[in-house]
Write a protein that holds these residues in place. Structure first.
Motif, PDB file in Angstrom:
ATOM      1  N   PRO A  41     -39.202  63.711  -0.422  1.00  0.00           N
ATOM      2  CA  PRO A  41     -39.025  63.631   1.035  1.00  0.00           C
ATOM      3  C   PRO A  41     -37.901  62.680   1.436  1.00  0.00           C
ATOM      4  O   PRO A  41     -37.184  62.938   2.401  1.00  0.00           O
ATOM      5  CB  PRO A  41     -40.384  63.117   1.521  1.00  0.00           C
ATOM      6  CG  PRO A  41     -41.349  63.514   0.468  1.00  0.00           C
ATOM      7  CD  PRO A  41     -40.592  63.411  -0.813  1.00  0.00           C
ATOM      8  N   SER A  42     -37.730  61.586   0.680  1.00  0.00           N
ATOM      9  CA  SER A  42     -36.683  60.628   1.002  1.00  0.00           C
ATOM     10  C   SER A  42     -35.300  61.241   0.823  1.00  0.00           C
ATOM     11  O   SER A  42     -34.398  61.022   1.647  1.00  0.00           O
ATOM     12  CB  SER A  42     -36.823  59.383   0.126  1.00  0.00           C
ATOM     13  OG  SER A  42     -35.818  58.442   0.419  1.00  0.00           O
ATOM     14  N   LYS A  43     -35.108  62.017  -0.242  1.00  0.00           N
ATOM     15  CA  LYS A  43     -33.815  62.677  -0.469  1.00  0.00           C
ATOM     16  C   LYS A  43     -33.509  63.666   0.657  1.00  0.00           C
ATOM     17  O   LYS A  43     -32.371  63.755   1.136  1.00  0.00           O
ATOM     18  CB  LYS A  43     -33.819  63.385  -1.821  1.00  0.00           C
ATOM     19  CG  LYS A  43     -33.776  62.447  -3.017  1.00  0.00           C
ATOM     20  CD  LYS A  43     -33.759  63.215  -4.313  1.00  0.00           C
ATOM     21  CE  LYS A  43     -33.797  62.277  -5.528  1.00  0.00           C
ATOM     22  NZ  LYS A  43     -32.612  61.392  -5.597  1.00  0.00           N
ATOM     23  N   LEU A  44     -34.522  64.428   1.064  1.00  0.00           N
ATOM     24  CA  LEU A  44     -34.334  65.386   2.152  1.00  0.00           C
ATOM     25  C   LEU A  44     -34.008  64.661   3.454  1.00  0.00           C
ATOM     26  O   LEU A  44     -33.099  65.069   4.198  1.00  0.00           O
ATOM     27  CB  LEU A  44     -35.600  66.233   2.318  1.00  0.00           C
ATOM     28  CG  LEU A  44     -35.586  67.291   3.429  1.00  0.00           C
ATOM     29  CD1 LEU A  44     -34.478  68.308   3.182  1.00  0.00           C
ATOM     30  CD2 LEU A  44     -36.941  67.992   3.521  1.00  0.00           C
ATOM     31  N   PHE A  45     -34.734  63.600   3.712  1.00  0.00           N
ATOM     32  CA  PHE A  45     -34.516  62.809   4.928  1.00  0.00           C
ATOM     33  C   PHE A  45     -33.108  62.224   4.944  1.00  0.00           C
ATOM     34  O   PHE A  45     -32.402  62.298   5.968  1.00  0.00           O
ATOM     35  CB  PHE A  45     -35.566  61.707   4.993  1.00  0.00           C
ATOM     36  CG  PHE A  45     -35.243  60.603   5.954  1.00  0.00           C
ATOM     37  CD1 PHE A  45     -35.445  60.764   7.310  1.00  0.00           C
ATOM     38  CD2 PHE A  45     -34.733  59.400   5.495  1.00  0.00           C
ATOM     39  CE1 PHE A  45     -35.136  59.744   8.195  1.00  0.00           C
ATOM     40  CE2 PHE A  45     -34.425  58.381   6.370  1.00  0.00           C
ATOM     41  CZ  PHE A  45     -34.631  58.563   7.723  1.00  0.00           C
ATOM     42  N   ASN A  46     -32.667  61.647   3.841  1.00  0.00           N
ATOM     43  CA  ASN A  46     -31.344  61.036   3.788  1.00  0.00           C
ATOM     44  C   ASN A  46     -30.235  62.073   3.925  1.00  0.00           C
ATOM     45  O   ASN A  46     -29.199  61.810   4.553  1.00  0.00           O
ATOM     46  CB  ASN A  46     -31.178  60.245   2.482  1.00  0.00           C
ATOM     47  CG  ASN A  46     -31.926  58.925   2.503  1.00  0.00           C
ATOM     48  OD1 ASN A  46     -31.761  58.122   3.400  1.00  0.00           O
ATOM     49  ND2 ASN A  46     -32.768  58.712   1.507  1.00  0.00           N
ATOM     50  N   TRP A  47     -30.451  63.256   3.367  1.00  0.00           N
ATOM     51  CA  TRP A  47     -29.470  64.334   3.518  1.00  0.00           C
ATOM     52  C   TRP A  47     -29.317  64.716   4.985  1.00  0.00           C
ATOM     53  O   TRP A  47     -28.200  64.847   5.502  1.00  0.00           O
ATOM     54  CB  TRP A  47     -29.911  65.553   2.701  1.00  0.00           C
ATOM     55  CG  TRP A  47     -29.035  66.764   2.932  1.00  0.00           C
ATOM     56  CD1 TRP A  47     -27.855  67.050   2.325  1.00  0.00           C
ATOM     57  CD2 TRP A  47     -29.288  67.831   3.858  1.00  0.00           C
ATOM     58  NE1 TRP A  47     -27.332  68.234   2.808  1.00  0.00           N
ATOM     59  CE2 TRP A  47     -28.201  68.734   3.754  1.00  0.00           C
ATOM     60  CE3 TRP A  47     -30.322  68.111   4.751  1.00  0.00           C
ATOM     61  CZ2 TRP A  47     -28.128  69.895   4.523  1.00  0.00           C
ATOM     62  CZ3 TRP A  47     -30.242  69.268   5.526  1.00  0.00           C
ATOM     63  CH2 TRP A  47     -29.165  70.143   5.405  1.00  0.00           C
ATOM     64  N   ALA A  48     -30.450  64.879   5.668  1.00  0.00           N
ATOM     65  CA  ALA A  48     -30.414  65.241   7.090  1.00  0.00           C
ATOM     66  C   ALA A  48     -29.753  64.143   7.913  1.00  0.00           C
ATOM     67  O   ALA A  48     -28.982  64.415   8.848  1.00  0.00           O
ATOM     68  CB  ALA A  48     -31.824  65.517   7.593  1.00  0.00           C
ATOM     69  N   ALA A  49     -30.044  62.886   7.583  1.00  0.00           N
ATOM     70  CA  ALA A  49     -29.456  61.763   8.317  1.00  0.00           C
ATOM     71  C   ALA A  49     -27.942  61.717   8.135  1.00  0.00           C
ATOM     72  O   ALA A  49     -27.198  61.443   9.087  1.00  0.00           O
ATOM     73  CB  ALA A  49     -30.089  60.458   7.864  1.00  0.00           C
ATOM     74  N   ARG A  50     -27.478  61.978   6.917  1.00  0.00           N
ATOM     75  CA  ARG A  50     -26.024  61.992   6.671  1.00  0.00           C
ATOM     76  C   ARG A  50     -25.345  63.086   7.479  1.00  0.00           C
ATOM     77  O   ARG A  50     -24.297  62.869   8.107  1.00  0.00           O
ATOM     78  CB  ARG A  50     -25.739  62.193   5.178  1.00  0.00           C
ATOM     79  CG  ARG A  50     -25.961  60.978   4.312  1.00  0.00           C
ATOM     80  CD  ARG A  50     -25.335  61.154   2.934  1.00  0.00           C
ATOM     81  NE  ARG A  50     -25.931  62.260   2.204  1.00  0.00           N
ATOM     82  CZ  ARG A  50     -27.012  62.167   1.433  1.00  0.00           C
ATOM     83  NH1 ARG A  50     -27.623  60.994   1.320  1.00  0.00           N
ATOM     84  NH2 ARG A  50     -27.473  63.212   0.789  1.00  0.00           N
ATOM     85  N   LYS A  51     -25.918  64.278   7.458  1.00  0.00           N
ATOM     86  CA  LYS A  51     -25.321  65.417   8.154  1.00  0.00           C
ATOM     87  C   LYS A  51     -25.311  65.208   9.662  1.00  0.00           C
ATOM     88  O   LYS A  51     -24.362  65.593  10.353  1.00  0.00           O
ATOM     89  CB  LYS A  51     -26.077  66.697   7.806  1.00  0.00           C
ATOM     90  CG  LYS A  51     -25.950  67.138   6.355  1.00  0.00           C
ATOM     91  CD  LYS A  51     -24.523  67.504   6.015  1.00  0.00           C
ATOM     92  CE  LYS A  51     -24.399  68.009   4.585  1.00  0.00           C
ATOM     93  NZ  LYS A  51     -22.986  68.321   4.226  1.00  0.00           N
TER      94      LYS A  51
END
Length: 322
Positions: free
Chosen positions: A134-144
């Motif tokens: 979940p953290s990887k998905l969250f960080n990806w969305a935050a970057r985008k």
């Protein structure tokens, strides 16, 4: 003063003595002048008693205790208001963040001239399913969404120039997005450092699975605030005008069709019997409401006053600010 170390905490009595000794060892070894601010976010254990013992023995330690649990963002905000150091370090109290990282974070702020340096827990000791994925998905969305190219937005170990923490307002659960808040205020020299992440030694995590849901909701909020927070009329006003024009033109077309049928003696029903008339009317009403929402948003921005989002029960070693 070189450093201010801000540590928000909730029920971390077992970790605090070891963390305090570890930090002071690093500070003395590197000859830093420093202060440590412990922000007790409504702990129910002996955390505040332990912090009180630190302050009695060490004038470099200060403490703030909230009346009850207001959240990590509010704790950081309270700490930022009281900091005196040129560089501010934030870290968690659970011993998963290593104080040994502080000298290099300080160097990156002072010598490399970053406004903010965020830790990156590249190798984590958390559960893969419940936290890592979940953290990887969250960080990806935050970057985008934000355009800030960090791998780990949620890492508690960060370093800031003093000007950064004095010019951002951390509220709600926005502590995850402090780099984005900083960027929105013009502090765009944001760096990243791979930091050591350690397994939790005492107690259990204070964050459940709901933090990821809340995190994504906050991401939408901060995207909106970064785009339109200072100019809500640009969104609501534009949408409102567009919808009103579409509805008005549609109503004119419907009216013209009815008039044409009357003029050419064709059978015509009442305009109020046509469902498209009500669709056009509803579109105009919604457009008007959106425009008014943007207008009211602009008025609120012009007249708002700062609202304190937490209540301090007591503090130690701090001077009262006017």
């Amino acid at each position: 003063m070189n450093l201010s170390i801000v540590i928000p905490l909730l029920n971390e009595a077992e970790s605090l003595p070891e963390l305090y000794r570890w930090i002071t060892d690093v500070m003395h070894k590197n000859s830093f002048s420093y202060e440590i601010l412990f922000i007790d976010d409504g702990s129910k254990d002996n955390s505040w008693k332990i912090i009180s013992g630190f302050t009695a023995a060490d004038p470099s330690v200060k403490g703030i205790r909230f009346q009850h649990n207001f959240g990590k963002s509010q704790a950081l905000h309270a700490g930022f208001e009281q900091t005196k150091g040129d560089v501010i370090i934030t870290m968690d109290a659970d011993l998963q963040d290593s104080p040994e990282e502080i000298p290099e974070l300080y160097r990156m702020i002072i010598q490399d001239d970053f406004d903010l340096v965020s830790g990156w827990k590249k190798k984590r000791y958390d559960s893969v399913i419940s936290k890592n994925i979940p953290s990887k998905l969250f960080n990806w969305a935050a970057r985008k969404t934000s355009g800030v190219k960090l791998h780990d937005f949620n890492c508690g170990l960060k370093a800031y120039k003093k000007d950064v923490v004095k010019n951002i307002e951390v509220f709600g659960e926005m502590h995850r997005y402090i780099p984005v808040l900083a960027k929105n205020e013009g502090f765009d020299k944001i760096g990243e450092k791979i930091v050591i992440h350690q397994a939790r030694k005492y107690g259990t995590t204070k964050f459940g699975a709901s933090r990821f849901i809340n995190g994504f909701l906050d991401l939408i909020t901060i995207w909106f605030l970064s785009k339109f927070g200072k100019r809500p009329m640009h969104l609501f006003g534009a949408l409102g005008v567009l919808m009103f024009i579409i509805g008005f033109i549609s109503a004119c077309v419907i009216g013209a069709q009815k008039l044409y049928k009357i003029y050419t003696h064709q059978p015509a029903i009442l305009i109020t019997s046509d469902p498209w008339f009500y669709i056009a009317l509803t579109t105009m009403i919604i457009g008007t409401q959106l425009f008014l929402a943007g207008f009211l948003g602009e008025i609120i921005l012009k007249t708002r006053t700062n609202i304190q989002r937490y209540k301090v029960a007591e503090s130690i070693g701090l001077t009262t600010s006017k």
